[in-house]
Design a protein around this motif. Sequence first.
Motif, PDB file in Angstrom:
ATOM      1  N   UNK A   1       1.068  -1.288  -0.005  1.00 58.26           N
ATOM      2  CA  UNK A   1       0.009   0.347   0.165  1.00 58.26           C
ATOM      3  C   UNK A   1       0.358   1.129   0.167  1.00 58.26           C
ATOM      4  N   UNK A   2       0.004   2.322  -0.059  1.00 60.45           N
ATOM      5  CA  UNK A   2       0.673   3.738  -0.234  1.00 60.45           C
ATOM      6  C   UNK A   2       1.005   4.010   1.260  1.00 60.45           C
ATOM      7  N   UNK A   3       0.158   4.617   1.835  1.00 57.80           N
ATOM      8  CA  UNK A   3       0.128   4.726   3.544  1.00 57.80           C
ATOM      9  C   UNK A   3      -0.116   3.717   3.714  1.00 57.80           C
TER      10      UNK A   3
ATOM     11  N   UNK B   1      -6.783   8.847  -4.857  1.00 57.97           N
ATOM     12  CA  UNK B   1      -6.606   7.355  -5.047  1.00 57.97           C
ATOM     13  C   UNK B   1      -5.189   6.728  -4.397  1.00 57.97           C
ATOM     14  N   UNK B   2      -4.940   6.954  -3.265  1.00 55.46           N
ATOM     15  CA  UNK B   2      -3.819   6.067  -2.611  1.00 55.46           C
ATOM     16  C   UNK B   2      -4.611   4.878  -1.936  1.00 55.46           C
ATOM     17  N   UNK B   3      -3.310   4.008  -1.557  1.00 48.35           N
ATOM     18  CA  UNK B   3      -4.017   2.770  -0.934  1.00 48.35           C
ATOM     19  C   UNK B   3      -3.522   2.889   0.047  1.00 48.35           C
ATOM     20  N   UNK B   4      -4.127   2.266   1.484  1.00 47.09           N
ATOM     21  CA  UNK B   4      -3.410   2.941   2.931  1.00 47.09           C
ATOM     22  C   UNK B   4      -4.906   1.092   3.272  1.00 47.09           C
ATOM     23  N   UNK B   5      -3.875   0.851   4.699  1.00 49.00           N
ATOM     24  CA  UNK B   5      -4.685  -0.022   5.159  1.00 49.00           C
ATOM     25  C   UNK B   5      -4.194   1.062   6.844  1.00 49.00           C
ATOM     26  N   UNK B   6      -5.594   0.735   7.787  1.00 50.23           N
ATOM     27  CA  UNK B   6      -5.660   1.673   8.634  1.00 50.23           C
ATOM     28  C   UNK B   6      -5.886   0.344  10.024  1.00 50.23           C
TER      29      UNK B   6
ATOM     30  N   UNK C   1      11.129   1.951   1.432  1.00 51.64           N
ATOM     31  CA  UNK C   1       9.339   1.384   2.196  1.00 51.64           C
ATOM     32  C   UNK C   1      10.386   1.138   2.895  1.00 51.64           C
ATOM     33  N   UNK C   2       8.578   1.532   3.658  1.00 54.26           N
ATOM     34  CA  UNK C   2       8.765   0.536   5.133  1.00 54.26           C
ATOM     35  C   UNK C   2       8.119  -0.841   5.656  1.00 54.26           C
ATOM     36  N   UNK C   3       8.488  -2.021   5.865  1.00 51.36           N
ATOM     37  CA  UNK C   3       7.139  -3.085   6.057  1.00 51.36           C
ATOM     38  C   UNK C   3       7.138  -3.553   7.548  1.00 51.36           C
TER      39      UNK C   3
END
Length: 350
Positions: A5-7, A27-32, A178-180
């Motif tokens: 994802x982007x964020x 239109x950015x992908x994300x997980x909260x 990136x961040x994992x």
Amino acid sequence: MNAEVDYIIVGLGLSGIAFTEQLIKNNKSFIVFENNSQVSSVVAGGVYNPVILKRFTPVWNGHEQLQKAIPFYKELEEKLQLTLDYKFTTKKVFTSVGDENNWFIASDKPMLSYYMNPKVSKERIKGIIGDYGFGELKGTGRIDTPLLVKTYKEYIKSLKSLVKEAFDYSKVKIEKEIVRYQDITAKRIVFSEGFGLKKNPFFNYLPLNGTKGETITIHAPELKIDFLLKGSVFIMPLGNDTYKIGATFNWTDKTSIPTEEGRKELEDKLQKVISVPYTIIEQSAGIRPTVKDRRPLVGKHPKYPKLAVLNGLGTRGVMVAPTVAENLFNHFERNEELDKEIDIERFRQE
């Protein structure tokens, strides 16, 4: 879950919601990640008012913030198919002739004149103790923050983008591009955990001074007011003869548990403002994420620029959240400079 994802957003209070909306619009992908550990947005009064009634001075950037906030919540109402914005006037109870004089002086100032009615009301309002009259503000109201937070979580869940668990900071792996986090790869992580920031090893150096606030909800059938009354406490109409009363400020207790002391303080102050009977039907408490200079905490980590913070909105979160979220998003995606007054660079550690 394997995802790219982007964020990643940590926390879904007002700041997390406002930033998520920026991502969706662009239109950015994300997980909260949200585990309901911080409840300041849920117990907040949700009032928007660009005038500090204690001193009759303008809220920092209050007028500009409202220009973004009102359309923002209107869009959310249409999107989520519910009512969030309840507009009302606000009446300030004067306690002396000096209050009246100060009101006249302030109401003539450029920004304040837009909201403050220069004419002082001497009306007698049944059930209200107001021997010196009232000053009236227009353009104020409240956002139903508990309903917004609850409904928005369900909306993000329907997008399959909500993870209901505590975020484990030790599992963050920062690489060059990136961040994992566990099985998730992201371009950035934005932390919006409210007072939970104190446990965040990346940003706990920031001076977030949580202040506990308590409110009570009363049923007062003889108190027929449809405006917010501001005296030693605020009295906010909720409908059906119910009113929210607030709020306390406690700088030492960092729990979200309602207290007998908080209830007594609110009742003592309430009885100096109203003269009709009431019953308490609810008591709530939460920790406001406040900062010593009364400005939000926004920006990138000084060493790990893939990590960012969006926090410290304090008592006026409904007003400031849309503005600072947009500024942070544009900072990332359009190289817009952060407002220096909110940039965490002001607290940079050497």
